[in-house]
Each structure stands twice: as C-alpha cells, then as structure tokens.
Design a protein around this motif. Sequence first.
Motif, PDB file in Angstrom:
ATOM      1  N   MET A 185       0.827  -1.221   0.000  1.00 37.74           N
ATOM      2  CA  MET A 185       0.000   0.000   0.000  1.00 37.74           C
ATOM      3  C   MET A 185       0.858   1.268   0.000  1.00 37.74           C
ATOM      4  O   MET A 185       0.577   2.231   0.699  1.00 37.74           O
ATOM      5  N   TYR A 186       1.910   1.230  -0.789  1.00 39.21           N
ATOM      6  CA  TYR A 186       2.845   2.350  -0.862  1.00 39.21           C
ATOM      7  C   TYR A 186       2.323   3.423  -1.821  1.00 39.21           C
ATOM      8  O   TYR A 186       1.881   3.111  -2.928  1.00 39.21           O
ATOM      9  N   ASP A 187       2.362   4.659  -1.376  1.00 39.18           N
ATOM     10  CA  ASP A 187       1.972   5.790  -2.221  1.00 39.18           C
ATOM     11  C   ASP A 187       3.139   6.769  -2.250  1.00 39.18           C
ATOM     12  O   ASP A 187       3.429   7.436  -1.253  1.00 39.18           O
ATOM     13  N   SER A 188       3.807   6.846  -3.388  1.00 38.64           N
ATOM     14  CA  SER A 188       5.050   7.636  -3.481  1.00 38.64           C
ATOM     15  C   SER A 188       4.815   9.124  -3.227  1.00 38.64           C
ATOM     16  O   SER A 188       5.734   9.868  -2.926  1.00 38.64           O
ATOM     17  N   ARG A 189       3.544   9.576  -3.355  1.00 37.01           N
ATOM     18  CA  ARG A 189       3.263  11.007  -3.158  1.00 37.01           C
ATOM     19  C   ARG A 189       3.226  11.386  -1.681  1.00 37.01           C
ATOM     20  O   ARG A 189       3.271  12.552  -1.324  1.00 37.01           O
ATOM     21  N   LEU A 190       3.091  10.380  -0.822  1.00 34.34           N
ATOM     22  CA  LEU A 190       2.950  10.674   0.611  1.00 34.34           C
ATOM     23  C   LEU A 190       4.295  10.616   1.318  1.00 34.34           C
ATOM     24  O   LEU A 190       5.022   9.624   1.208  1.00 34.34           O
ATOM     25  N   ARG A 191       4.607  11.676   2.051  1.00 38.64           N
ATOM     26  CA  ARG A 191       5.864  11.704   2.798  1.00 38.64           C
ATOM     27  C   ARG A 191       5.905  10.547   3.804  1.00 38.64           C
ATOM     28  O   ARG A 191       6.931   9.909   3.996  1.00 38.64           O
ATOM     29  N   LEU A 192       4.738  10.290   4.412  1.00 36.03           N
ATOM     30  CA  LEU A 192       4.653   9.224   5.423  1.00 36.03           C
ATOM     31  C   LEU A 192       5.035   7.862   4.833  1.00 36.03           C
ATOM     32  O   LEU A 192       5.792   7.104   5.433  1.00 36.03           O
ATOM     33  N   SER A 193       4.509   7.571   3.643  1.00 38.05           N
ATOM     34  CA  SER A 193       4.838   6.309   2.966  1.00 38.05           C
ATOM     35  C   SER A 193       6.347   6.157   2.818  1.00 38.05           C
ATOM     36  O   SER A 193       6.919   5.108   3.094  1.00 38.05           O
ATOM     37  N   ASN A 194       6.986   7.237   2.387  1.00 38.30           N
ATOM     38  CA  ASN A 194       8.442   7.199   2.174  1.00 38.30           C
ATOM     39  C   ASN A 194       9.202   7.050   3.494  1.00 38.30           C
ATOM     40  O   ASN A 194      10.211   6.350   3.555  1.00 38.30           O
ATOM     41  N   GLN A 195       8.667   7.685   4.551  1.00 35.55           N
ATOM     42  CA  GLN A 195       9.307   7.554   5.873  1.00 35.55           C
ATOM     43  C   GLN A 195       9.232   6.115   6.374  1.00 35.55           C
ATOM     44  O   GLN A 195      10.200   5.587   6.924  1.00 35.55           O
ATOM     45  N   VAL A 196       8.068   5.475   6.184  1.00 32.74           N
ATOM     46  CA  VAL A 196       7.896   4.081   6.637  1.00 32.74           C
ATOM     47  C   VAL A 196       8.869   3.163   5.894  1.00 32.74           C
ATOM     48  O   VAL A 196       9.539   2.326   6.494  1.00 32.74           O
ATOM     49  N   VAL A 197       8.968   3.360   4.580  1.00 34.16           N
ATOM     50  CA  VAL A 197       9.902   2.548   3.774  1.00 34.16           C
ATOM     51  C   VAL A 197      11.325   2.706   4.318  1.00 34.16           C
ATOM     52  O   VAL A 197      12.025   1.715   4.557  1.00 34.16           O
TER      53      VAL A 197
END
Length: 254
Positions: A185-197
Amino acid sequence: MGKIIAIANQKGGVGKTTTSVNLAASLGVLEKKVLLIDADPQANATSGLGLDVDTIDVGTYQLLEHTNNAKDAILKTSSPNLDVIPSHIDLVAIEIELVDKDEREYMLKKALQDIKDDYDFILIDCAPSLGLLTLNALTASDSVIIPIQCEYFALEGLGKLLNTIKSVQKIHNQTLDIEGLLLTMYDSRLRLSNQVVEEVQKHFNDMVFQTIIQRNVRLSEAPSYGESIINYDASSKGATNYLSLAKELIIKNS
C-alpha cells in the motif's frame, strides 16, 4: 520438494490476502505449481479466486479436524498452475474444537505431509490474529512473509509478531525462517509512505523484499470480480508489482 510459506500479520488490512492471492497467481503464471491454503475464516482468498464460499464442502476446517485428507480439499482455479484449499466461516470454531486435542499446533503440518512434494510453493493466507489457526500455519511452514502497510502504525505490533515467530521457532518449528518483510500500500506522493519505507529498510535491511507493492485501484477492484490481478488486468501496476515479487521469491529459492 515444495516450500510452504505462511503470509502472516496479526494486524488486519495490511494486504495479507491480496498478497496471498496475487503472489500465488503470479508464481503460477511463471510456471510454478502452486497451492494456496485459505486459513482465514473470512474466506476472502477463496472468494477472491472466484469460488463460491457457500458451496464449500471440504476445506481447511476438515483438514485441521483430520476428517478429510488434503487431496479431498484441493480445488482447481481459473488461474494457471494454481490450486486452492478453500475456507469457510466454520473455521471460526476450530480454535475451540482443537483446544483439548493433543499436538493441536501440528494439525496442519500433519495434513500437508502427503501433498508437500506435489507443488513448488504452498502459500498459507493466515487469519489476522495470533491464535491457534496462525500457530498451525507457522508450525507447518518453512518460512513466513510479513506484509507491512506503509502507514502510520506500520511497525506497531510487528515486535509482537516477531516474538511469536521466535517462540514458534523455539517450541514447535526450529527451522521456521523469515522469508521477508513486504512493504504494501505504498503511495510515493505521501511523505509518510516514504518515511515508513526508510524506517523499515533501516531497521531490517536484508530482511525486506526489494519489491514494494504500490497502492493501485485495479488491485482493490480485482477481488470483487473473483479474479487475481493477473487475470483482471495484467498490464496494471499491481500485476507488475506482484510478478516482480514472484520473480524475487523464485530467485531467492533457486
């Protein structure tokens, strides 16, 4: 010799069933012989492959009860090289029914002995809990894939699951391995998604699959048509992601 892989996380809504169905279908398309076992009473993997849950006579419940053998429970699917052992709401009762049985954690392991060599991969879609059903799946498996949603509470509960896996290794299944953590459920537009990765990769490095499953509308539509993403829309981002995961898994196990 088939490899048995549980897909587990006690958190709901992290993409367990989506991963089970679409990874199984992708492995099948890549010419591996695959069996998917639905070990969740919600039976979403069963209906997600186009089977009518209400018509199921023999499934995971009968397997754990040892009233039928695994071969009786296997159904063909419309996906190439993919068979399924379906689930049913009856499975809810199994935890209570097995509670006073000897070796209750080994019921699934025993049931799969006869068919393990008939497949390249056997995937088990686990229930979103750490109860007796999931314990049976982990005891029967060679390894476990843990889907992690790229959202705020992603790592919450992961410690608990890893502790459960450790105690299963200690008591029931010393050879149980972690196949990998899968970011979903990764969304590259979301800063949060990138932080979790970043955080997951930093903490767990090599344990994390390189493939990341992106948010994809077609992926969430497919189950309502009773199809895997490969059958529903082979050109979608979701299909590309799961084929990539399947290739990564094959390379890792070759």
